[in-house]
Design a protein around this motif. Structure first.
Motif, PDB file in Angstrom:
ATOM      1  N   ARG A  78       0.833  -1.215   0.000  1.00  0.00           N
ATOM      2  CA  ARG A  78       0.000   0.000   0.000  1.00  0.00           C
ATOM      3  C   ARG A  78       0.857   1.250   0.000  1.00  0.00           C
ATOM      4  O   ARG A  78       0.600   2.195  -0.766  1.00  0.00           O
ATOM      5  CB  ARG A  78      -0.933   0.008   1.227  1.00  0.00           C
ATOM      6  CG  ARG A  78      -1.811   1.270   1.278  1.00  0.00           C
ATOM      7  CD  ARG A  78      -2.713   1.295   2.487  1.00  0.00           C
ATOM      8  NE  ARG A  78      -2.002   1.484   3.746  1.00  0.00           N
ATOM      9  CZ  ARG A  78      -1.570   2.662   4.190  1.00  0.00           C
ATOM     10  NH1 ARG A  78      -1.728   3.765   3.454  1.00  0.00           N
ATOM     11  NH2 ARG A  78      -0.958   2.749   5.359  1.00  0.00           N
ATOM     12  N   ARG A  79       1.896   1.253   0.823  1.00  0.00           N
ATOM     13  CA  ARG A  79       2.787   2.422   0.871  1.00  0.00           C
ATOM     14  C   ARG A  79       3.530   2.608  -0.448  1.00  0.00           C
ATOM     15  O   ARG A  79       3.715   3.744  -0.907  1.00  0.00           O
ATOM     16  CB  ARG A  79       3.790   2.251   2.015  1.00  0.00           C
ATOM     17  CG  ARG A  79       3.186   2.325   3.401  1.00  0.00           C
ATOM     18  CD  ARG A  79       2.729   3.731   3.759  1.00  0.00           C
ATOM     19  NE  ARG A  79       3.827   4.684   3.687  1.00  0.00           N
ATOM     20  CZ  ARG A  79       4.701   4.919   4.673  1.00  0.00           C
ATOM     21  NH1 ARG A  79       4.591   4.238   5.822  1.00  0.00           N
ATOM     22  NH2 ARG A  79       5.661   5.806   4.521  1.00  0.00           N
TER      23      ARG A  79
ATOM     24  N   ARG B  13      -8.305   3.472   2.426  1.00  0.00           N
ATOM     25  CA  ARG B  13      -9.588   3.344   1.725  1.00  0.00           C
ATOM     26  C   ARG B  13      -9.385   3.016   0.244  1.00  0.00           C
ATOM     27  O   ARG B  13     -10.010   2.096  -0.292  1.00  0.00           O
ATOM     28  CB  ARG B  13     -10.401   4.641   1.868  1.00  0.00           C
ATOM     29  CG  ARG B  13     -11.749   4.598   1.126  1.00  0.00           C
ATOM     30  CD  ARG B  13     -12.475   5.932   1.269  1.00  0.00           C
ATOM     31  NE  ARG B  13     -12.816   6.193   2.655  1.00  0.00           N
ATOM     32  CZ  ARG B  13     -13.894   5.706   3.257  1.00  0.00           C
ATOM     33  NH1 ARG B  13     -14.730   4.907   2.612  1.00  0.00           N
ATOM     34  NH2 ARG B  13     -14.149   6.019   4.511  1.00  0.00           N
ATOM     35  N   THR B  14      -8.496   3.760  -0.413  1.00  0.00           N
ATOM     36  CA  THR B  14      -8.281   3.551  -1.851  1.00  0.00           C
ATOM     37  C   THR B  14      -7.653   2.188  -2.113  1.00  0.00           C
ATOM     38  O   THR B  14      -7.995   1.505  -3.083  1.00  0.00           O
ATOM     39  CB  THR B  14      -7.374   4.663  -2.415  1.00  0.00           C
ATOM     40  OG1 THR B  14      -7.953   5.931  -2.105  1.00  0.00           O
ATOM     41  CG2 THR B  14      -7.241   4.531  -3.919  1.00  0.00           C
TER      42      THR B  14
ATOM     43  N   GLY C 280     -12.764  -4.997   2.348  1.00  0.00           N
ATOM     44  CA  GLY C 280     -13.216  -3.974   3.265  1.00  0.00           C
ATOM     45  C   GLY C 280     -12.065  -3.200   3.898  1.00  0.00           C
ATOM     46  O   GLY C 280     -10.950  -3.712   4.036  1.00  0.00           O
ATOM     47  N   ILE C 281     -12.359  -1.974   4.298  1.00  0.00           N
ATOM     48  CA  ILE C 281     -11.351  -1.140   4.954  1.00  0.00           C
ATOM     49  C   ILE C 281     -10.871  -1.800   6.239  1.00  0.00           C
ATOM     50  O   ILE C 281      -9.675  -1.760   6.570  1.00  0.00           O
ATOM     51  CB  ILE C 281     -11.920   0.260   5.245  1.00  0.00           C
ATOM     52  CG1 ILE C 281     -12.243   0.985   3.925  1.00  0.00           C
ATOM     53  CG2 ILE C 281     -10.947   1.089   6.079  1.00  0.00           C
ATOM     54  CD1 ILE C 281     -12.943   2.321   4.120  1.00  0.00           C
ATOM     55  N   ARG C 282     -11.791  -2.440   6.961  1.00  0.00           N
ATOM     56  CA  ARG C 282     -11.416  -3.083   8.219  1.00  0.00           C
ATOM     57  C   ARG C 282     -10.416  -4.216   7.992  1.00  0.00           C
ATOM     58  O   ARG C 282      -9.552  -4.468   8.832  1.00  0.00           O
ATOM     59  CB  ARG C 282     -12.671  -3.618   8.920  1.00  0.00           C
ATOM     60  CG  ARG C 282     -13.586  -2.522   9.458  1.00  0.00           C
ATOM     61  CD  ARG C 282     -14.789  -3.110  10.154  1.00  0.00           C
ATOM     62  NE  ARG C 282     -14.399  -3.853  11.338  1.00  0.00           N
ATOM     63  CZ  ARG C 282     -15.271  -4.516  12.110  1.00  0.00           C
ATOM     64  NH1 ARG C 282     -16.569  -4.523  11.798  1.00  0.00           N
ATOM     65  NH2 ARG C 282     -14.843  -5.177  13.167  1.00  0.00           N
ATOM     66  N   THR C 283     -10.529  -4.895   6.839  1.00  0.00           N
ATOM     67  CA  THR C 283      -9.582  -5.972   6.540  1.00  0.00           C
ATOM     68  C   THR C 283      -8.169  -5.420   6.394  1.00  0.00           C
ATOM     69  O   THR C 283      -7.203  -5.958   6.964  1.00  0.00           O
ATOM     70  CB  THR C 283      -9.988  -6.693   5.236  1.00  0.00           C
ATOM     71  OG1 THR C 283     -11.281  -7.265   5.413  1.00  0.00           O
ATOM     72  CG2 THR C 283      -8.987  -7.781   4.875  1.00  0.00           C
TER      73      THR C 283
END
Length: 358
Positions: free
Chosen positions: A16-17, A24-25, A33-36
């Motif tokens: 992600r970084r 979110r994106t 999901g965002i929580r995942t």
């Protein structure tokens, strides 16, 4: 394209970084999901995504661009930690080759403007990054190209003799290109080695090598013409200016036919010095004016070479010697600023001869 053998929350965070996405994106891109994503990053290496998510992460990594993949690998190393021995011994991945190729282009651009420090960092990171024994032919080719750029850097800084010199670096590259059966690149390195010989004062030897390379079918028409021009340069430095002028005139005509304006301009600069050597200052000034009016780049190296040549001609006439000394001072200042020791040595030699004569 290789996939990662095992994903944990830490690798997901690094991806992600590397993609420079928000949580979110990133979640939307993966279809989770965002929580995942938040859970992955909170637990780090202690959590492992499910198999179908591993496949999704594999796809996200494999379809990323080379810069993202490079950032991903760097992020997986802890901040402040030096790379491990395994990092240097590992075989390169496909995206390493892509980034390596990009960095070589950037290094060449840095050399063109005499940004030696940044060029060195770009080249050195790849020469140190992989053990040549881990490289396939593609990697060895890039390693050889890196050595050529390092040799160019050393040459432009005046490091032309000794165990850590341009000569030794070029020889290593030449051997690699020979082993890889890449004759054109090998011949180009031979041309660079001849330039080093000329810079070292071995003018007769350099001229002979230039003559052979000027007829070498491994080289492009442009490189063969450059070799021909450099025959004249070596002869002019050795005092054979009449012969040099004939050869340089031929090279100028050939560069015009090849539509190579930069080389054509440089040839006029060298021809101007040959005419100065014969005592024909009027013709020398005409040719240096052509070179000054038609230079397409204004790199520090080219500026120093033109100013030094112009000053050398002006110093040959008492009426213009004051202007010549000023130009010589400017060229010396630029050489010091950019670490061009060979150019500075040439300038000091010209000044010394002028002072002894006056």
């Amino acid at each position: 394209m290789e996939s990662l053998a095992h994903w944990t929350g830490r690798e997901a965070w690094a991806l992600r970084r590397a993609l420079r996405l928000s949580v979110r994106t990133f979640a939307e891109r993966l279809g989770v999901g965002i929580r995942t994503v938040t859970k992955w990053e909170a637990l780090g290496a202690e959590t492992t995504p499910r198999p179908f998510m591993q496949a999704i992460l594999d796809t996200a990594l494999s379809t990323a661009d080379a810069g993202t993949k490079q950032r991903f690998e760097l992020l997986l190393r802890q901040d402040g930690d030096a790379p491990s021995l395994d990092y240097y011994r590992s075989a390169p991945r496909e995206w390493d080759y892509e980034t390596w190729t990009d960095d070589l282009g950037r290094a060449a651009a840095c050399l063109a403007r005499q940004d030696f420090k940044f060029a060195a960092s770009l080249v050195d990171r790849w020469l140190r990054r992989f053990d040549p024994r881990t490289l396939d032919n593609h990697g060895l080719y890039l390693h050889a190209r890196s050595l050529v750029l390092l040799g160019d850097l050393q040459r432009d800084q005046g490091d032309i003799q000794g165990p850590l010199s341009a000569r030794q670096t070029y020889r290593k590259a030449q051997q690699l290109f020979h082993d890889l059966a890449v004759p054109r690149r090998g011949a180009q390195v031979e041309l660079s080695l001849a330039v080093v010989e000329e810079m070292s004062g071995q003018l007769e030897s350099a001229a002979r090598k230039y003559e052979l390379l000027a007829e070498d079918g491994r080289l492009s028409p442009r490189d063969r013409t450059r070799a021909r021009l450099w025959v004249g340069t070596a002869l002019s430095k050795d005092g054979e200016n009449g012969h040099a002028i004939t050869i340089m005139d031929e090279a100028i005509q050939r560069f015009e036919e090849l539509e190579e304006p930069d080389d054509w301009s440089v040839a006029h600069q060298k021809l101007a010095l040959a005419h100065r050597g014969t005592g024909d200052l009027g013709t020398a000034l005409r040719h240096i004016d052509v070179a000054l009016a038609n230079r397409s780049t204004d790199s520090p190296m080219q500026r120093v070479r033109l100013d030094t040549a112009h000053a050398h001609i002006l110093l040959s006439d008492k009426a213009t010697s004051e202007t010549g000394l000023r130009l010589l001072d400017e060229a010396a200042d630029t050489s010091r600023t950019f670490g061009m020791s060979h150019q500075l040595s040439s300038i000091e030699g010209i000044r010394s001869v002028f002072e002894r004569a006056n």
